[in-house]
Design an enzyme around this catalytic site. Structure first.
Site, short mmCIF file in Angstrom:
data_model
loop_
_atom_site.label_atom_id
_atom_site.label_comp_id
_atom_site.label_asym_id
_atom_site.label_seq_id
_atom_site.Cartn_x
_atom_site.Cartn_y
_atom_site.Cartn_z
N TYR A 109 0.82 -1.22 0.00
CA TYR A 109 0.00 0.00 0.00
C TYR A 109 0.85 1.27 0.00
O TYR A 109 0.47 2.28 -0.60
CB TYR A 109 -1.02 -0.05 1.15
N GLN A 139 -14.83 1.16 -6.26
CA GLN A 139 -14.01 0.09 -5.66
C GLN A 139 -12.57 0.56 -5.53
O GLN A 139 -11.77 -0.07 -4.86
CB GLN A 139 -14.04 -1.15 -6.54
N ASP A 180 -7.99 4.98 -4.82
CA ASP A 180 -7.29 6.23 -5.15
C ASP A 180 -8.23 7.41 -4.91
O ASP A 180 -9.43 7.23 -4.66
CB ASP A 180 -6.79 6.18 -6.61
N HIS A 194 -14.26 0.08 -0.81
CA HIS A 194 -13.12 -0.77 -0.41
C HIS A 194 -12.04 0.00 0.34
O HIS A 194 -10.93 -0.51 0.50
CB HIS A 194 -12.50 -1.44 -1.65
N CYS A 201 -7.02 2.53 12.71
CA CYS A 201 -6.42 1.88 13.88
C CYS A 201 -7.13 0.55 14.14
O CYS A 201 -8.35 0.52 14.32
CB CYS A 201 -6.56 2.77 15.13
N CYS A 210 -1.06 4.78 17.03
CA CYS A 210 -2.32 5.51 16.82
C CYS A 210 -2.33 6.73 17.72
O CYS A 210 -2.22 6.59 18.96
CB CYS A 210 -3.50 4.59 17.14
N THR A 255 -14.60 -2.13 -14.57
CA THR A 255 -14.41 -3.19 -13.59
C THR A 255 -14.61 -4.55 -14.23
O THR A 255 -15.42 -4.72 -15.12
CB THR A 255 -15.36 -3.02 -12.37
C1 BV8 Z 1 -17.10 -9.66 1.67
C2 BV8 Z 1 -8.84 -3.58 -1.59
C3 BV8 Z 1 -18.76 -10.37 3.23
C4 BV8 Z 1 -8.37 -2.26 -2.04
C5 BV8 Z 1 -10.13 -5.28 -2.69
C6 BV8 Z 1 -20.05 -13.70 -2.91
C7 BV8 Z 1 -20.70 -12.79 -2.06
C8 BV8 Z 1 -19.96 -12.07 -1.12
C9 BV8 Z 1 -18.56 -12.25 -1.03
C10 BV8 Z 1 -17.94 -13.16 -1.86
C11 BV8 Z 1 -18.67 -13.88 -2.79
N1 BV8 Z 1 -17.79 -14.69 -3.46
C12 BV8 Z 1 -16.54 -14.49 -2.98
C13 BV8 Z 1 -16.59 -13.57 -2.01
C14 BV8 Z 1 -15.44 -13.12 -1.23
C15 BV8 Z 1 -14.66 -11.98 -1.87
C16 BV8 Z 1 -14.58 -12.05 -3.36
O1 BV8 Z 1 -15.37 -11.42 -4.07
N2 BV8 Z 1 -13.58 -12.77 -3.85
C17 BV8 Z 1 -13.35 -12.84 -5.28
C18 BV8 Z 1 -11.85 -12.94 -5.56
C19 BV8 Z 1 -14.12 -14.06 -5.81
N3 BV8 Z 1 -15.23 -10.71 -1.45
C20 BV8 Z 1 -14.86 -10.19 -0.26
O2 BV8 Z 1 -14.13 -10.75 0.53
C21 BV8 Z 1 -15.45 -8.83 0.12
N4 BV8 Z 1 -16.01 -8.91 1.44
O3 BV8 Z 1 -17.60 -10.34 0.82
O4 BV8 Z 1 -17.56 -9.60 2.98
C22 BV8 Z 1 -19.93 -9.48 3.06
C23 BV8 Z 1 -20.51 -9.29 1.79
C24 BV8 Z 1 -21.59 -8.47 1.67
C25 BV8 Z 1 -22.12 -7.82 2.78
C26 BV8 Z 1 -21.53 -8.02 4.03
C27 BV8 Z 1 -20.43 -8.85 4.17
C28 BV8 Z 1 -14.37 -7.78 0.17
C29 BV8 Z 1 -13.92 -7.46 -1.22
C30 BV8 Z 1 -12.92 -6.26 -1.18
C31 BV8 Z 1 -11.53 -6.77 -1.39
N5 BV8 Z 1 -10.61 -5.65 -1.55
N6 BV8 Z 1 -9.17 -4.37 -2.75
C32 BV8 Z 1 -7.22 -2.39 -2.98
O5 BV8 Z 1 -6.24 -3.05 -2.66
O6 BV8 Z 1 -7.35 -1.79 -4.06
S1 BV8 Z 1 -10.69 -5.94 -4.12
C33 BV8 Z 1 -9.88 -5.35 -5.48
O7 BV8 Z 1 -10.61 -5.85 -6.63
C34 BV8 Z 1 -9.92 -3.85 -5.63
O8 BV8 Z 1 -10.71 -3.18 -4.67
C35 BV8 Z 1 -10.58 -3.65 -7.00
O9 BV8 Z 1 -11.25 -2.48 -7.05
C36 BV8 Z 1 -11.48 -4.84 -7.01
C37 BV8 Z 1 -12.14 -5.17 -8.32
O10 BV8 Z 1 -11.17 -5.14 -9.32
P1 BV8 Z 1 -11.44 -4.14 -10.56
O11 BV8 Z 1 -11.56 -2.76 -10.02
O12 BV8 Z 1 -12.57 -4.64 -11.37
O13 BV8 Z 1 -10.07 -4.24 -11.32
P2 BV8 Z 1 -9.61 -5.38 -12.34
O14 BV8 Z 1 -8.16 -5.22 -12.59
O15 BV8 Z 1 -10.13 -6.72 -11.85
O16 BV8 Z 1 -10.41 -5.06 -13.68
C38 BV8 Z 1 -10.17 -3.86 -14.37
C39 BV8 Z 1 -11.18 -3.77 -15.50
O17 BV8 Z 1 -11.00 -2.53 -16.18
C40 BV8 Z 1 -11.00 -4.88 -16.54
O18 BV8 Z 1 -12.27 -5.39 -16.88
C41 BV8 Z 1 -10.37 -4.15 -17.73
O19 BV8 Z 1 -10.80 -4.70 -18.95
C42 BV8 Z 1 -10.92 -2.75 -17.57
N7 BV8 Z 1 -10.06 -1.71 -18.13
C43 BV8 Z 1 -8.70 -1.67 -18.15
N8 BV8 Z 1 -8.30 -0.52 -18.73
C44 BV8 Z 1 -9.42 0.18 -19.06
C45 BV8 Z 1 -10.54 -0.58 -18.67
N9 BV8 Z 1 -11.80 -0.15 -18.87
C46 BV8 Z 1 -11.96 1.04 -19.45
N10 BV8 Z 1 -10.94 1.83 -19.86
C47 BV8 Z 1 -9.65 1.43 -19.68
N11 BV8 Z 1 -8.64 2.20 -20.10
#
Ligand code: BV8
Length: 228
Positions: free
Chosen positions: A56, A91, A94, A109, A117, A136, A176
């Site tokens: 980070y 999400q 930044d 996120h 803390c 903290c 996304t």
């Molecule tokens: C949770 C931290 C319980 C910050 C991140 C089903 C239901 C609920 C949960 C789950 C579920 N299945 C699985 C889960 C668990 C898990 C999950 O989803 N796992 C995945 C891997 C399967 N989820 C969790 O643990 C979440 N918590 O579920 O708690 C709960 C739920 C509901 C209510 C109460 C409790 C927590 C998830 C948060 C994790 N933290 N990051 C950081 O480090 O940045 S996630 C991380 O992925 C980032 O936050 C990021 O934002 C996020 C998504 O990624 P994207 O933003 O989409 O980025 P990516 O690179 O993947 O894609 C980029 C896209 O842009 C591409 O499509 C590309 O083609 C496009 N692109 C590229 N260039 C361009 C473009 N588009 C346009 N123009 C361009 N120039």
């Protein structure tokens, strides 16, 4: 676009890609060879705090060197002009939406420029490095951590977001992959409640079939065209 109804926008890393910030799952989406799913977890923070804090710190440093792009500016123009309800749920951790002037914004996120803390749960603005064991100022515990929602942790503001999705006339997803829940499921909630749905992305996301309207290309072209 509806006359003056409720619009909910979800943004992801692709919105900031053309500002020069790496996405997570595209080419070059690894960090020091790590997948975000392996670094962004409470277990990783406990097992290797230096690695997670360094991840980070590096992204906070990179953020300071880049600027908002035309997609961020177009959403800020929409915010200034839209007479109805608008909520941009990002999400991204930044601050490029804010720096472009967007106000009606929610970070689901967490944020790079914030420290949390792990003892008293106070959060505060933070710039520069945040080494593990930083004291903290509120509770004096050596427990400041990045204010980031890790995998397995509860995203911020879910009730407010779900209520907005239930009222939405239009749901727009920008830059996304639809890989991470619950954000990836927002389109289904919006559609269930009767919203129009639009995906603006470089390529079809994992959830593209849920969108009634889909446009593909760079966000700096698609978003200004949509807002115009
Ligand atoms: C949770 C931290 C319980 C910050 C991140 C089903 C239901 C609920 C949960 C789950 C579920 N299945 C699985 C889960 C668990 C898990 C999950 O989803 N796992 C995945 C891997 C399967 N989820 C969790 O643990 C979440 N918590 O579920 O708690 C709960 C739920 C509901 C209510 C109460 C409790 C927590 C998830 C948060 C994790 N933290 N990051 C950081 O480090 O940045 S996630 C991380 O992925 C980032 O936050 C990021 O934002 C996020 C998504 O990624 P994207 O933003 O989409 O980025 P990516 O690179 O993947 O894609 C980029 C896209 O842009 C591409 O499509 C590309 O083609 C496009 N692109 C590229 N260039 C361009 C473009 N588009 C346009 N123009 C361009 N120039």
């Amino acid at each position: 676009m509806p006359h003056a109804g409720t619009i909910v926008v979800l943004t992801g890393a692709g919105t900031s890609a053309e500002s020069g910030l790496a996405t997570f799952r595209g080419p070059g989406g690894l960090w020091e060879g790590h997948r975000v799913e392996d670094v962004c977890t409470p277990e990783a923070l406990a097992a290797d705090p230096d690695l997670v804090h360094r991840f980070y710190d590096a992204r906070r440093e990179a953020l300071a060197a880049v600027q908002p792009n035309a997609a961020h500016r177009a959403l800020a123009r929409l915010d200034a002009a839209w007479p109805g309800e608008l909520l941009v749920v990002t999400q991204n951790v930044d601050d490029l939406h804010e720096r472009a002037g967007l106000r009606r914004l929610h970070h689901i996120h967490g944020q790079l420029n914030s420290a949390l803390c792990a003892n008293c749960w106070e959060r505060r603005n933070w710039s520069g490095d945040l080494p593990p064991g930083t004291i903290c100022p509120a509770c004096k515990a050596p427990a400041l951590r990045p204010d980031i929602v890790f995998f397995g942790e509860i995203p911020y503001g879910m009730e407010e977001i779900e209520a907005a999705l239930a009222r939405a006339d239009l749901f727009v997803s920008i830059g996304t992959s639809g890989a991470v829940y619950p954000a990836a499921g927002f389109v289904q909630i919006a559609r269930y409640h009767g919203a129009d749905t639009l995906e603006l992305n470089l390529e079809p996301s994992a959830g593209s079939d849920w969108f009634a309207d889909r446009r593909y290309g760079p966000a700096t072209e698609l978003v200004p065209d949509w807002v115009a």
